[in-house]
Design a protein around this motif. Structure first.
Motif: not given
Length: 172
Positions: A14-35
């Motif tokens: 459970v601790g490892a799962a919580v840690l993994a979720l915390g790391i994933l939540a801290c990763s920067p968002p991704t996407g695209s930009v155009s204009g």
């Protein structure tokens, strides 16, 4: 004693799962930009747009199309300084102040040529189309040099993820 080991093991999982979720939540968002990039209200016909991460992270760039549009299909979240350059399209005889050495009409010295490559078939068969130099010259629009410098352009963009639009309007 076995119950205790099982309980301790499940707490570890459970601790490892919580840690993994915390790391994933801290990763920067991704996407695209155009204009669209305009200068004095008119779309630029070519050049490049670059998004330079303000905290020293990755830089993303894209060519400006003939209608002034650009698209960066994958970018990570963060604050960016933005630059626009068109000097790469400037006709060769007009490169005053550009820090590149000119190439002689004869090309590079023969001893500096790379070995001959044996490419399979005709590149046109694979969808490659060589741009004509005249077409690039027709796309050149001179803009103030400050827009090519991330510290002088005054262009900034905060990317927060998803698909975003950022139109860039340049003036003198």
């Amino acid at each position: 004693m076995n119950a205790r080991v099982g309980f301790s093991l499940s707490r570890g999982v459970v601790g490892a799962a919580v840690l993994a979720l915390g790391i994933l939540a801290c990763s920067p968002p991704t996407g695209s930009v155009s204009g669209k990039v305009t200068y004095k209200g008119q779309p630029l016909k070519g050049g490049y747009v670059a998004f330079i991460n303000s905290s020293g992270g990755q830089t993303f760039s894209a060519p400006i199309q003939e209608d002034g549009s650009y698209q960066i299909p994958k970018i990570t979240g963060g604050s960016y300084k933005v630059t626009v350059e068109t000097e790469s399209l400037k006709p060769q005889g007009e490169t005053k102040g550009v820090p590149f050495k000119s190439v002689s009409k004869e090309g590079p010295p023969k001893e500096n040529l790379p070995p001959k490559l044996n490419l399979p078939g005709n590149p046109a068969d694979y969808g490659y189309k060589m741009a004509s130099p005249g077409a690039q010259m027709d796309r050149y629009v001179p803009i103030p040099r400050k827009y090519a410098d991330p510290d002088q352009s005054g262009l900034k963009f905060d990317f927060r993820g998803g698909n975003q639009t950022y139109d860039i309007n340049l003036s003198d």
